[in-house]
Scaffold this active site. Structure first.
Site, PDB file in Angstrom:
ATOM      1  N   LEU A 159      -2.441  41.601  -3.689  1.00 28.89           N
ATOM      2  CA  LEU A 159      -1.103  42.442  -4.184  1.00 28.89           C
ATOM      3  C   LEU A 159      -0.027  42.594  -3.546  1.00 28.89           C
ATOM      4  CD1 LEU A 159      -4.038  45.658  -3.247  1.00 28.89           C
ATOM      5  CD2 LEU A 159      -3.328  44.261  -5.268  1.00 28.89           C
ATOM      6  N   ASP A 160       0.668  43.507  -3.896  1.00 27.33           N
ATOM      7  CA  ASP A 160       2.153  43.188  -3.332  1.00 27.33           C
ATOM      8  C   ASP A 160       2.269  44.045  -2.427  1.00 27.33           C
ATOM      9  OD1 ASP A 160       3.579  42.581  -5.701  1.00 27.33           O
ATOM     10  OD2 ASP A 160       4.047  44.720  -6.324  1.00 27.33           O
ATOM     11  N   LYS A 161       3.482  43.502  -0.934  1.00 27.48           N
ATOM     12  CA  LYS A 161       3.017  44.255  -0.196  1.00 27.48           C
ATOM     13  C   LYS A 161       3.633  45.619   0.486  1.00 27.48           C
ATOM     14  CE  LYS A 161       5.524  42.988   4.379  1.00 27.48           C
ATOM     15  NZ  LYS A 161       7.011  42.820   4.866  1.00 27.48           N
ATOM     16  N   ARG A 264       3.183  49.074 -12.094  1.00 31.22           N
ATOM     17  CA  ARG A 264       4.416  48.805 -12.329  1.00 31.22           C
ATOM     18  C   ARG A 264       5.486  49.077 -13.624  1.00 31.22           C
ATOM     19  NH1 ARG A 264       5.793  45.302  -6.980  1.00 31.22           N
ATOM     20  NH2 ARG A 264       8.158  46.662  -7.465  1.00 31.22           N
TER      21      ARG A 264
END
EC number: 5.4.99.-
Length: 340
Positions: A159-161, A264
């Site tokens: 997952l993104d930060k 996104r």
């Protein structure tokens, strides 16, 4: 089969290079060198870099001329000053760190955690510690699967930060291979909660596109007419915020595929990007929503991996995990609901 970056969701593409550690090299190409293959010309200027390393850096979008990114070394060179950005090196091996983990499940084969906002999945330039890998190394010791490599032991998907939510990591190589196969076959239930600008036209729907690296910015992903890989997102409208028109909305998004930054990119493609998204959130939200974001100091993409379900690759047990909205997203949803 092991996962590749295009098979795992929300791989963080941000540069995150720390000042002082990264390098910037320049090469002044003369008129006499123009017309030749670019990577060959640059290899003669950047003599400390191997040809393979140079080509990899170009493919990552780290070469530019006159502010324009050149992402293909096969292009013909032209006279001018080329700028090459070299990312900071990362540590050879992450160190264990005693970082608290919200553990949802653990056995000898795998561990499922609820990742907080601000924690990167694994070390990268600019994020050398404080990652999920550092925490897992401390908690699990040497039991993590080594298939992910030195920097990514046990990591099957990411997952993104700044995307919160549920992640599974492998503690044995056999579990890692089997989990990777599940992700590759899309035999994983994954649901995200997203708070977006405006609202989709329909209450529910499916977005089917091809996603690959942007032709204009190699650090971003984009919907492509050709190339890339098929990406499928199913969405359901859960809540609409606004009086006479939708100013924001809460969605449940279910992934059928898991491409980098898929939700996104797809939300932006629909014209309703995730609120707070610093990369794909083009266009300002309504003034009322802007005021709420500012008041809450909400400056990350409003995206949360709230459900993960799969068949245990070793025991065959059916597993499903849920994680409620983190505090910052819940506060945002409550504030939006109270606008009127």
């Amino acid at each position: 089969m092991t996962s590749t970056p295009d098979d795992i969701d929300d791989d963080d593409l941000s540069p995150d290079d720390e000042a002082g550690d990264s390098q910037t090299l320049t090469a002044d190409i003369e008129t006499g060198e123009s017309g030749e293959r670019l990577d060959r010309v640059l290899a003669g200027h950047f003599t400390d870099l191997s040809r393979a390393r140079l080509q990899a850096l170009i493919a990552e979008g780290r070469l530019s001329i006159d502010g324009k990114v050149i992402a293909d070394g096969k292009h013909k060179a032209r006279a001018g000053t080329y700028v090459l950005s070299i990312p900071a090196p990362v540590a050879a091996k992450p160190e264990p760190q005693d970082i608290p983990l919200d553990i949802l499940f653990e056995d000898e084969h795998l561990i499922v955690v609820n990742k907080p906002v601000g924690m990167a999945a694994h070390p990268a330039p600019g994020t050398r510690d404080g990652t999920l890998v550092n925490a897992l190394l401390f908690h699990c010791g040497d039991t993590l699967s080594g298939i992910g490599g030195v920097l990514r032991p046990g990591i099957v998907h990411r997952l993104d930060k700044d995307t919160s939510g549920i992640l599974v990591a492998a503690k044995s190589d056999i579990a890692h291979r089997a989990l990777s196969e599940l992700f590759s076959r899309h035999d994983i239930d994954r649901e995200y909660k997203a708070i977006v600008r405006g609202a989709p036209r329909y209450m529910s729907g499916t977005v089917t596109t091809r996603i690959g690296r942007s032709h204009h910015d190699r650090k971003k992903m984009a919907v492509l007419r050709a190339g890339g890989r098929e990406a499928i997102t199913h969405y359901q409208l859960e809540e609409v915020y606004g009086d006479t028109k939708p100013l924001a909305a809460l969605l449940t998004c279910r992934l059928e595929t898991g491409r980098t930054h898929q939700i996104r990119v797809h939300m932006a493609h629909l014209g309703c990007p995730c609120l707070g998204d610093p990369v794909y959130g083009s266009g300002a939200p309504a003034k009322e929503v802007q005021a709420i974001l500012k008041e809450l100091d909400f400056n990350r993409q409003a995206l949360h991996a709230g459900l993960l379900g799969f068949i245990h690759p070793i025991t065959g047990q059916k597993l499903k995990f849920k994680a409620p909205l983190p505090d910052d997203m819940q506060e945002l949803a409550d504030a939006l609901a109270d606008m009127y």
